[in-house]
Scaffold this active site. Structure first.
Site, short mmCIF file in Angstrom:
data_model
loop_
_atom_site.label_atom_id
_atom_site.label_comp_id
_atom_site.label_asym_id
_atom_site.label_seq_id
_atom_site.Cartn_x
_atom_site.Cartn_y
_atom_site.Cartn_z
N ASP A 136 -23.65 -36.66 56.81
CA ASP A 136 -22.65 -35.24 56.88
C ASP A 136 -21.89 -35.65 58.12
O ASP A 136 -22.42 -36.02 59.18
CB ASP A 136 -23.80 -34.13 57.18
CG ASP A 136 -22.80 -32.47 57.28
OD1 ASP A 136 -22.47 -32.18 56.21
OD2 ASP A 136 -22.63 -32.34 58.43
N ASN B 282 -10.69 -29.45 61.45
CA ASN B 282 -9.68 -28.55 60.79
C ASN B 282 -9.21 -27.50 61.52
O ASN B 282 -7.97 -27.25 61.32
CB ASN B 282 -10.57 -27.79 59.42
CG ASN B 282 -10.96 -28.84 58.39
OD1 ASN B 282 -10.09 -29.84 57.98
ND2 ASN B 282 -12.00 -28.57 57.52
N HIS C 184 -5.97 -28.47 58.07
CA HIS C 184 -6.74 -29.03 56.79
C HIS C 184 -6.37 -30.19 56.19
O HIS C 184 -7.12 -31.09 55.71
CB HIS C 184 -6.86 -27.95 55.60
CG HIS C 184 -7.74 -26.60 56.28
ND1 HIS C 184 -9.29 -26.88 56.01
CD2 HIS C 184 -7.64 -25.42 56.71
CE1 HIS C 184 -9.63 -25.64 56.36
NE2 HIS C 184 -8.77 -24.71 56.99
N ASP D 98 -8.43 -33.17 55.40
CA ASP D 98 -8.27 -34.00 54.23
C ASP D 98 -8.21 -35.44 54.28
O ASP D 98 -8.80 -36.46 53.55
CB ASP D 98 -7.55 -33.54 53.19
CG ASP D 98 -7.79 -32.03 52.72
OD1 ASP D 98 -8.99 -31.46 52.74
OD2 ASP D 98 -6.69 -31.31 52.17
N GLU E 261 -17.85 -31.67 53.90
CA GLU E 261 -17.98 -32.72 54.50
C GLU E 261 -19.40 -33.63 54.31
O GLU E 261 -19.76 -34.42 55.01
CB GLU E 261 -17.90 -32.81 56.02
CG GLU E 261 -18.94 -31.88 56.56
CD GLU E 261 -18.64 -30.44 56.55
OE1 GLU E 261 -19.32 -29.56 57.38
OE2 GLU E 261 -18.13 -29.76 55.70
#
Length: 321
Positions: free
Chosen positions: A193, A201, A206, A210, A236
Site C-alpha cells: 500500500d 492527490n 489526481h 495517476d 493505491e
C-alpha cells in the site's frame, strides 16, 4: 492451365429405381463440375490424384497424374495433417466420414473438409474429399473470437496501470492456489500500500497521483516473474501472488521493492514526488482453502507495518510467531 475434363470411370449408383440410360459418367461429372466446392479422389496408399472437379482445377490446375500433396499443397511429401489413417478401419473397411476445418497455406483460404473412404471402380479403397470454402464465415468467427478475447482482457486489466485488476487476481490466483495445494508447493502473498497517497492527490492533483501509480506499477512489473500475479486491488493497494516462493524469498523481494520505491522520483509538472510503501507478507499454510485466507493475514501484516511507522516490510506474526 489445362481445363480439359479428364476421362474417368465413376462407380455405379446403387439406386436401381433410376434407369441405366439416365446414368452416365458425363452426367455425374456435369453435376460435380457445377458444385461450388472442391471434389477430388486420391489413392489412399500412393496419394495419386484420380479425379478433381472443375472447381478444383480452376484453382489448382490439372492433376496430370500428380500426388494430392503436390497439387493442393505444393509440398514435397504427404501432408502432416493427412486424414487417410482416420478413414479406414483395421478390418480394411470404410469408416464414417471425417469432417474438419483447416486453412490451406497455399491459397490462405479456409475450408471445411468432408473426407471419406469409398470403393473405386477397380475395387480399391480411395479417398474422397469434398472441401467447401468457408473463408468469409471463418474470418467472421475469428474476428468475433478476437473481440471476445479483447473484451475479456479489458475486463481483467486495470485501465490506468495495465496490471491485473482485482477480478483477475481472484480468477488467476485461485488457479495458482489450487495448483499449490495439489502439489503441496510453497506460495507467498505480498500486499503493498502506497504511504500517504491521499496527500499526493491533495497536494499535486489526481493527474500526479495517476502518474505515481503508473510508475510504481512499472517498477513492480520489472521485478516479478512471468509466473507471478501482480494486481492493483483498488486505489493505491497492490497484491503480488508468488508461486513456488517461500518466506525468505518473498521478504527479499519486498525489501528490494521498498528500496526501489524509495529511490523512485516521479516528476510531474515541475514537481518531484518520491513515493514510499508499506508491505505485508504471508505464505500458504496447510489449512488455507481460499485466497481470502491469505489476504486476511497479509492485510493484517500490512496494518502492522503502517502502525510501526510505514515504509517498511512486516511479516504475518501470528503465522510465523
Amino acid at each position: 492451365m489445362n481445363s480439359e475434363i479428364p476421362s474417368i470411370n465413376l462407380p455405379a449408383l446403387p439406386d436401381k429405381s433410376i434407369p441405366d440410360s439416365d446414368i452416365s459418367a458425363a452426367g455425374l461429372q456435369a453435376v460435380l463440375d457445377n458444385l461450388d466446392a472442391l471434389v477430388y479422389v486420391s489413392d489412399l496408399e500412393t496419394h495419386e490424384l484420380l479425379y478433381m472437379n472443375a472447381f478444383g482445377r480452376r484453382i489448382w490446375g490439372a492433376i496430370d497424374g500428380r500426388k494430392c500433396w503436390q497439387v493442393l499443397q505444393d509440398g514435397d511429401g504427404p501432408c502432416v495433417f493427412c486424414t487417410n489413417h482416420l478413414l479406414v478401419s483395421n478390418e480394411d473397411s470404410p469408416k464414417p466420414p471425417h469432417v474438419w476445418e483447416f486453412q490451406n497455406q497455399l491459397d490462405q483460404r479456409w475450408y471445411q473438409c468432408r473426407d471419406q473412404a469409398i470403393r473405386w471402380t477397380d475395387g480399391r479403397l480411395v479417398r474422397l474429399e469434398i472441401a467447401t470454402d468457408i473463408t468469409e464465415r471463418k474470418q467472421m468467427e475469428l474476428a468475433l473470437q478476437e473481440a471476445h478475447e479483447q473484451a475479456r482482457a479489458a475486463a481483467l486489466t486495470d485501465e490506468l496501470t495495465r496490471l491485473h485488476n482485482r477480478r483477475a487476481f481472484f480468477e488467476f490466483g485461485g488457479q495458482l492456489l489450487s495448483q499449490a495445494r495439489r502439489h503441496q508447493s510453497p506460495m507467498a502473498l505480498i500486499m503493498m500500500d502506497l504511504d500517504f497517497f491521499k496527500r499526493v492527490n491533495d497536494t499535486y492533483g489526481h493527474d500526479a497521483g495517476d502518474e505515481v501509480l503508473r510508475q510504481v506499477s512499472a517498477v513492480l512489473l520489472e521485478r516479478v516473474r512471468e509466473s507471478d500475479i501482480v494486481a492493483r486491488m483498488g486505489g493505491e493497494e497492490f497484491a503480488l501472488l508468488l508461486p513456488e516462493t517461500g518466506t525468505q524469498k518473498a521478504r527479499e523481494l519486498a525489501e528490494r521493492l521498498l528500496d526501489l520505491l524509495r529511490s523512485l522520483a516521479v516528476v510531474h509538472r515541475g514537481h518531484t514526488i518520491q513515493p514510499s510503501a508499506s508491505f505485508g507478507i504471508t505464505t500458504l499454510t496447510a489449512w488455507d482453502q481460499r485466497l481470502e485466507d491469505l489476504l486476511h493475514r497479509a492485510d493484517r501484516a500490512l496494518y502492522h507495518a503502517k502502525e510501526k511507522g510505514r515504509s517498511r516490510v512486516s511479516m504475518d506474526t501470528d503465522h510465523y510467531g
